[in-house]
Design an enzyme around this catalytic site. Sequence first.
Site, PDB file in Angstrom:
ATOM      1  N   TYR A   1      70.227 106.790 -21.507  1.00 43.14           N
ATOM      2  CA  TYR A   1      71.539 106.955 -20.889  1.00 43.14           C
ATOM      3  C   TYR A   1      72.605 107.237 -21.951  1.00 43.14           C
ATOM      4  O   TYR A   1      72.292 107.462 -23.108  1.00 43.14           O
ATOM      5  CB  TYR A   1      71.844 105.753 -19.994  1.00 43.14           C
ATOM      6  CG  TYR A   1      70.818 105.627 -18.889  1.00 43.14           C
ATOM      7  CD1 TYR A   1      70.639 106.661 -17.970  1.00 43.14           C
ATOM      8  CD2 TYR A   1      69.976 104.515 -18.792  1.00 43.14           C
ATOM      9  CE1 TYR A   1      69.670 106.590 -16.978  1.00 43.14           C
ATOM     10  CE2 TYR A   1      68.997 104.434 -17.799  1.00 43.14           C
ATOM     11  CZ  TYR A   1      68.846 105.480 -16.900  1.00 43.14           C
ATOM     12  OH  TYR A   1      67.879 105.408 -15.930  1.00 43.14           O
TER      13      TYR A   1
ATOM     14  N   GLY B   1      60.066  91.790 -15.849  1.00 38.91           N
ATOM     15  CA  GLY B   1      60.670  92.675 -14.864  1.00 38.91           C
ATOM     16  C   GLY B   1      59.959  92.707 -13.534  1.00 38.91           C
ATOM     17  O   GLY B   1      60.315  91.993 -12.594  1.00 38.91           O
ATOM     18  N   ARG B   2      58.912  93.540 -13.440  1.00 40.42           N
ATOM     19  CA  ARG B   2      58.247  93.725 -12.145  1.00 40.42           C
ATOM     20  C   ARG B   2      57.782  92.419 -11.505  1.00 40.42           C
ATOM     21  O   ARG B   2      57.881  92.273 -10.291  1.00 40.42           O
ATOM     22  CB  ARG B   2      57.073  94.701 -12.290  1.00 40.42           C
ATOM     23  CG  ARG B   2      57.520  96.122 -12.587  1.00 40.42           C
ATOM     24  CD  ARG B   2      56.329  97.064 -12.727  1.00 40.42           C
ATOM     25  NE  ARG B   2      56.727  98.353 -13.259  1.00 40.42           N
ATOM     26  CZ  ARG B   2      56.743  98.661 -14.548  1.00 40.42           C
ATOM     27  NH1 ARG B   2      56.387  97.758 -15.444  1.00 40.42           N
ATOM     28  NH2 ARG B   2      57.128  99.858 -14.953  1.00 40.42           N
TER      29      ARG B   2
ATOM     30  N   ARG C   1      71.666  96.089 -24.696  1.00 39.89           N
ATOM     31  CA  ARG C   1      70.259  96.454 -24.530  1.00 39.89           C
ATOM     32  C   ARG C   1      69.956  97.749 -25.281  1.00 39.89           C
ATOM     33  O   ARG C   1      70.672  98.738 -25.157  1.00 39.89           O
ATOM     34  CB  ARG C   1      69.909  96.634 -23.053  1.00 39.89           C
ATOM     35  CG  ARG C   1      68.387  96.731 -22.858  1.00 39.89           C
ATOM     36  CD  ARG C   1      67.966  96.803 -21.405  1.00 39.89           C
ATOM     37  NE  ARG C   1      66.702  96.073 -21.219  1.00 39.89           N
ATOM     38  CZ  ARG C   1      65.806  96.354 -20.278  1.00 39.89           C
ATOM     39  NH1 ARG C   1      66.013  97.322 -19.418  1.00 39.89           N
ATOM     40  NH2 ARG C   1      64.698  95.652 -20.194  1.00 39.89           N
TER      41      ARG C   1
ATOM     42  N   GLN D   1      74.927  94.226 -16.041  1.00 40.32           N
ATOM     43  CA  GLN D   1      74.581  95.342 -16.920  1.00 40.32           C
ATOM     44  C   GLN D   1      75.485  96.522 -16.588  1.00 40.32           C
ATOM     45  O   GLN D   1      75.519  97.018 -15.456  1.00 40.32           O
ATOM     46  CB  GLN D   1      73.122  95.771 -16.770  1.00 40.32           C
ATOM     47  CG  GLN D   1      72.756  96.727 -17.919  1.00 40.32           C
ATOM     48  CD  GLN D   1      71.446  97.449 -17.728  1.00 40.32           C
ATOM     49  OE1 GLN D   1      71.235  98.108 -16.717  1.00 40.32           O
ATOM     50  NE2 GLN D   1      70.573  97.353 -18.715  1.00 40.32           N
TER      51      GLN D   1
END
Length: 367
Positions: A186, A322-323, A233, A100
């Site tokens: 971002y 994810g987590r 993404r 990424q």
Amino acid sequence: MTDLLFQPLQLGKFSLKNRIVMPPMTRSRATQPGNEANDIMAKYYAQRTGAGLIISEGTQISALGQGYAWTPGIYSAEQIAGWKKVTNAVHAKGGVMFAQLWHVGRVSHPDNTGGVQPISSSTLKAENVKVFVDDGVGTPGFVDVVEPRQMTKADIKAVIEEYRQAALNALEAGFDGIELHAANGYLINQFIDSNANNRTDEYGGSIENRLRFLGEVVAAMVDAIGADRVGVRLAPFTSLNGTVDETPVETYSAAAALLNTHNVVYIHIAEVDWDDAPETPLIFKENVRAAYQGTLIYAGRYDAEKGEQAIKSGLADMIGFGRPFVSNPDLPNRIKNGYPLAAHDPESLFGGAEKGLTDYPEYSQPE
């Protein structure tokens, strides 16, 4: 039943063993002072090669692209060599891994950018946003971001070239492809979302103009390494890091159509994942499926059952967890066999060493 999650999938030139994605998660373990990937990161990713696709944590394309202390880069020879350790370890266990690539834009502080003022689409400070810094003097901690400088046309050209070079560097480092981070507030997101972009030139105003920078970056990367190695993404409905769009369904449906023209290999949608967050509108998911012909990945608050339903609906091809991947290195195996999941320790997510990174065990049957 989770059979659909374990169907193989062809992603460009890669045959993936299942539909489970390990999505990008910042862990802030890069070797200092050079922000280089290292042996413990290699071990961490290699432990998780049960995923059909691994996407690396965000790796900055330049010194000015860094938003947080201790995150890895991919612009120096040493950083490329560090990532080579990671990709070698992943490939040795049969994994497929994309890097990424990110530039945080205004979500930074001079302590993280070598004293340089951060850049963005506009001279708009991200409100109520803090970043983690290590100034090398005091105790590392969180500070408010600063007001950025609006990018000139020359800046835009230069950053597009940095993205292009970073894509080439990623392949040199052994990655199978790259994911462009255009989400979560971002830099690219700062161009896309209306409330973060008040430019009056061809990069601001209309949806078409606000998507222009995204399109130019993607075009440069596709030209450099091929569309079958480029994923993107997006985060249409999050307000992370202070970016909000007035018309997210329209804006991001248009983004999906734009990315379809570039034939990117996948679009990865980050859904809002806090506890009482609203569901992503069905109309949006249907728009994206209609507008984009490639592989669709969704991530955010999925468990095995929800992931299975999303694939069954035809609106998703792969699901990111994810987590759960933080504390369950063998997550696909646990899902397949219905084994219980271990909880992660939030205190050890960022910074540190092996603890909370590589010391979570695989499941073992009780005696």
